[in-house]
Design a protein around this motif. Sequence first.
Motif, PDB file in Angstrom:
ATOM      1  N   ILE A  26      11.026   3.813  -0.012  1.00  0.00           N
ATOM      2  CA  ILE A  26      11.678   5.099   0.225  1.00  0.00           C
ATOM      3  C   ILE A  26      12.248   5.601  -1.182  1.00  0.00           C
ATOM      4  CG2 ILE A  26      13.520   6.317   1.175  1.00  0.00           C
ATOM      5  CD1 ILE A  26      13.285   4.560   3.592  1.00  0.00           C
ATOM      6  N   LEU A  27      12.805   4.739  -2.117  1.00  0.00           N
ATOM      7  CA  LEU A  27      13.450   5.162  -3.163  1.00  0.00           C
ATOM      8  C   LEU A  27      12.396   5.482  -4.263  1.00  0.00           C
ATOM      9  CD1 LEU A  27      16.588   2.699  -3.352  1.00  0.00           C
ATOM     10  CD2 LEU A  27      16.524   5.263  -3.098  1.00  0.00           C
ATOM     11  N   LEU A  28      11.319   4.538  -4.297  1.00  0.00           N
ATOM     12  CA  LEU A  28      10.144   4.814  -5.197  1.00  0.00           C
ATOM     13  C   LEU A  28       9.516   5.924  -5.026  1.00  0.00           C
ATOM     14  CD1 LEU A  28       8.898   3.142  -7.434  1.00  0.00           C
ATOM     15  CD2 LEU A  28       7.176   2.187  -5.789  1.00  0.00           C
ATOM     16  N   VAL A  29       9.200   6.431  -3.731  1.00  0.00           N
ATOM     17  CA  VAL A  29       8.534   7.487  -3.390  1.00  0.00           C
ATOM     18  C   VAL A  29       9.167   8.589  -3.880  1.00  0.00           C
ATOM     19  CG1 VAL A  29       7.588   9.073  -1.652  1.00  0.00           C
ATOM     20  CG2 VAL A  29       7.090   6.377  -1.633  1.00  0.00           C
ATOM     21  N   VAL A  33      11.679   8.894  -6.255  1.00  0.00           N
ATOM     22  CA  VAL A  33      11.999   9.341  -7.697  1.00  0.00           C
ATOM     23  C   VAL A  33      10.581   9.313  -8.774  1.00  0.00           C
ATOM     24  CG1 VAL A  33      13.998   8.084  -7.688  1.00  0.00           C
ATOM     25  CG2 VAL A  33      12.066   6.677  -8.213  1.00  0.00           C
ATOM     26  N   SER A  34       9.400   8.867  -8.189  1.00  0.00           N
ATOM     27  CA  SER A  34       8.204   8.771  -8.822  1.00  0.00           C
ATOM     28  C   SER A  34       7.310  10.176  -8.586  1.00  0.00           C
ATOM     29  CB  SER A  34       7.393   7.671  -8.606  1.00  0.00           C
ATOM     30  OG  SER A  34       6.184   7.611  -9.139  1.00  0.00           O
ATOM     31  N   PRO A  35       6.939  10.945  -9.518  1.00  0.00           N
ATOM     32  CA  PRO A  35       6.115  11.920  -9.383  1.00  0.00           C
ATOM     33  C   PRO A  35       4.655  11.464  -8.939  1.00  0.00           C
ATOM     34  CG  PRO A  35       7.442  12.369 -11.515  1.00  0.00           C
ATOM     35  CD  PRO A  35       7.606  10.980 -10.824  1.00  0.00           C
ATOM     36  N   LEU A  36       4.362  10.490  -9.448  1.00  0.00           N
ATOM     37  CA  LEU A  36       3.054   9.847  -9.062  1.00  0.00           C
ATOM     38  C   LEU A  36       2.736   9.671  -7.510  1.00  0.00           C
ATOM     39  CD1 LEU A  36       2.327   7.041 -11.760  1.00  0.00           C
ATOM     40  CD2 LEU A  36       1.305   9.200 -11.611  1.00  0.00           C
ATOM     41  N   LEU A  37       4.017   9.474  -6.969  1.00  0.00           N
ATOM     42  CA  LEU A  37       3.635   9.297  -5.478  1.00  0.00           C
ATOM     43  C   LEU A  37       4.123  10.348  -4.682  1.00  0.00           C
ATOM     44  CD1 LEU A  37       5.451   5.583  -5.558  1.00  0.00           C
ATOM     45  CD2 LEU A  37       3.109   6.290  -5.733  1.00  0.00           C
ATOM     46  N   HIS A  38       4.127  11.634  -5.195  1.00  0.00           N
ATOM     47  CA  HIS A  38       4.383  12.764  -4.369  1.00  0.00           C
ATOM     48  C   HIS A  38       3.196  13.501  -3.725  1.00  0.00           C
ATOM     49  CE1 HIS A  38       8.577  13.610  -6.680  1.00  0.00           C
ATOM     50  NE2 HIS A  38       8.444  12.557  -5.834  1.00  0.00           N
ATOM     51  N   THR A  39       2.551  12.563  -2.759  1.00  0.00           N
ATOM     52  CA  THR A  39       1.202  12.792  -2.272  1.00  0.00           C
ATOM     53  C   THR A  39       1.595  12.711  -0.665  1.00  0.00           C
ATOM     54  OG1 THR A  39       0.585  10.548  -2.226  1.00  0.00           O
ATOM     55  CG2 THR A  39      -0.061  11.992  -4.189  1.00  0.00           C
ATOM     56  N   PRO A  40       0.762  13.338   0.104  1.00  0.00           N
ATOM     57  CA  PRO A  40       0.829  13.177   1.734  1.00  0.00           C
ATOM     58  C   PRO A  40       0.874  11.513   2.090  1.00  0.00           C
ATOM     59  CG  PRO A  40      -0.625  15.030   1.062  1.00  0.00           C
ATOM     60  CD  PRO A  40      -0.361  14.255  -0.173  1.00  0.00           C
ATOM     61  N   CYS A  69       1.518   9.207   0.493  1.00  0.00           N
ATOM     62  CA  CYS A  69       2.906   8.401   0.135  1.00  0.00           C
ATOM     63  C   CYS A  69       4.095   8.853   0.880  1.00  0.00           C
ATOM     64  CB  CYS A  69       3.303   8.448  -1.644  1.00  0.00           C
ATOM     65  SG  CYS A  69       2.137   7.511  -2.402  1.00  0.00           S
ATOM     66  N   TYR A  70       4.313  10.306   1.130  1.00  0.00           N
ATOM     67  CA  TYR A  70       5.143  10.633   2.155  1.00  0.00           C
ATOM     68  C   TYR A  70       5.062  10.087   3.571  1.00  0.00           C
ATOM     69  CZ  TYR A  70       6.532  14.022  -1.392  1.00  0.00           C
ATOM     70  OH  TYR A  70       6.810  14.822  -2.382  1.00  0.00           O
ATOM     71  N   PHE A  71       3.811   9.577   3.932  1.00  0.00           N
ATOM     72  CA  PHE A  71       3.579   9.047   5.275  1.00  0.00           C
ATOM     73  C   PHE A  71       4.141   7.684   5.129  1.00  0.00           C
ATOM     74  CE2 PHE A  71      -0.129  11.747   5.979  1.00  0.00           C
ATOM     75  CZ  PHE A  71       0.727  12.950   6.555  1.00  0.00           C
ATOM     76  N   LEU A  72       4.031   6.985   4.091  1.00  0.00           N
ATOM     77  CA  LEU A  72       4.373   5.539   3.857  1.00  0.00           C
ATOM     78  C   LEU A  72       5.683   5.538   3.738  1.00  0.00           C
ATOM     79  CD1 LEU A  72       1.932   4.059   1.469  1.00  0.00           C
ATOM     80  CD2 LEU A  72       1.987   3.623   3.684  1.00  0.00           C
ATOM     81  N   SER A  73       6.487   6.571   3.187  1.00  0.00           N
ATOM     82  CA  SER A  73       7.918   6.726   3.088  1.00  0.00           C
ATOM     83  C   SER A  73       8.690   6.852   4.463  1.00  0.00           C
ATOM     84  CB  SER A  73       8.336   7.809   1.982  1.00  0.00           C
ATOM     85  OG  SER A  73       9.821   7.823   2.080  1.00  0.00           O
ATOM     86  N   ALA A  74       7.809   7.847   5.207  1.00  0.00           N
ATOM     87  CA  ALA A  74       8.410   7.778   6.632  1.00  0.00           C
ATOM     88  C   ALA A  74       8.184   6.488   7.410  1.00  0.00           C
ATOM     89  CB  ALA A  74       7.672   9.111   7.164  1.00  0.00           C
ATOM     90  N   ALA A 133       3.230   3.172 -10.326  1.00  0.00           N
ATOM     91  CA  ALA A 133       4.426   3.894 -10.216  1.00  0.00           C
ATOM     92  C   ALA A 133       5.807   2.588 -10.335  1.00  0.00           C
ATOM     93  CB  ALA A 133       4.705   4.595  -9.014  1.00  0.00           C
ATOM     94  N   LEU A 134       5.603   1.735  -9.511  1.00  0.00           N
ATOM     95  CA  LEU A 134       6.416   0.524  -9.746  1.00  0.00           C
ATOM     96  C   LEU A 134       6.676  -0.108 -11.060  1.00  0.00           C
ATOM     97  CD1 LEU A 134       8.500  -1.241  -8.040  1.00  0.00           C
ATOM     98  CD2 LEU A 134       6.558  -2.621  -7.643  1.00  0.00           C
TER      99      LEU A 134
END
Length: 286
Positions: A46-49, A51-58, A60-65, A283-284
């Motif tokens: 959740i934190l990685l998505v 703070v990382s602009p690379l992960l601002h994709t649909p 990665c948002y699903f993975l964060s959810a 991103a990590l």
Amino acid sequence: MATGNYSAAPVFVSVGLTQQSEVLLPCFLLFLSIYMVTVMGNLGMILLVSVSPLLHTPMCYFLSALSFVDLCYSTVITPKMLVNFLGKKNLIFYSECMAQLFCFVFFVVAEGYLLTVIAYDRYVAICRPLFYNVIMSPVLVTFILGLLSALAHTSAMMKLSFCRAHIISHYFCDVLPLLNISCSNAHLNELLLFIIAGLNTLLPTLSYVFIFFSICCTQSSQGRSKAFGACSCHLMAVGIFFGSITPLKQLLSSNSLEQEKVFLIPMLNPLLYSLRSKVVKKALCK
């Protein structure tokens, strides 16, 4: 043995995973370790998505959810179970039991539909890339379906009276164990259970069948192999998930090893999805 509703006996007793005193401490250490890995893995995702602009994709948002849901529904069950491992009496108040039931149903139904959304997301991204931004939409509907399922089960359960010394033959307040100690007519609850569980299993299954045949009908062999490769870890997670929560399986099996799958899912999801992604690894490292 007294009968009556929760006002007469406001405390339930949970049998837990085991009654053998010699394995209580090893079980405590095992599930504490699983819970710590679950919290660190999902909270880290959740934190990685965020703070990382690379992960601002649909995706990665699903993975964060998904990580948020995993974190929440494991927290609904595990801390109380850990306390019970060290206590002499596994007591849980009626209000706590109903709250646990509501939260578990809410998050577990949302998880099932989120897994379906992630599968469809990968299918669209690989097989229909030109329509990706048009087709994919927010996943608020998954939480709405979870909320409706939780409200239906909990409200129906609160109308029942309980007896048989209020002993729950389970490690948390789930639908079937509570129905087993009810003194009331539970036909409505059983009907709700199989309707809701049936729909929440059938709809994702039909979605997977549609995705599978759509991939098979893809003309590009490279696209098919890429799609099946991307879905391999997802199918593993889905199989474990639905295999561990199906009501029929719970009716037929009392093996605690089957029940432990519920705890392994939130721990495995960050590994199956996040660390397998090259973008997440990049991103990590940054």
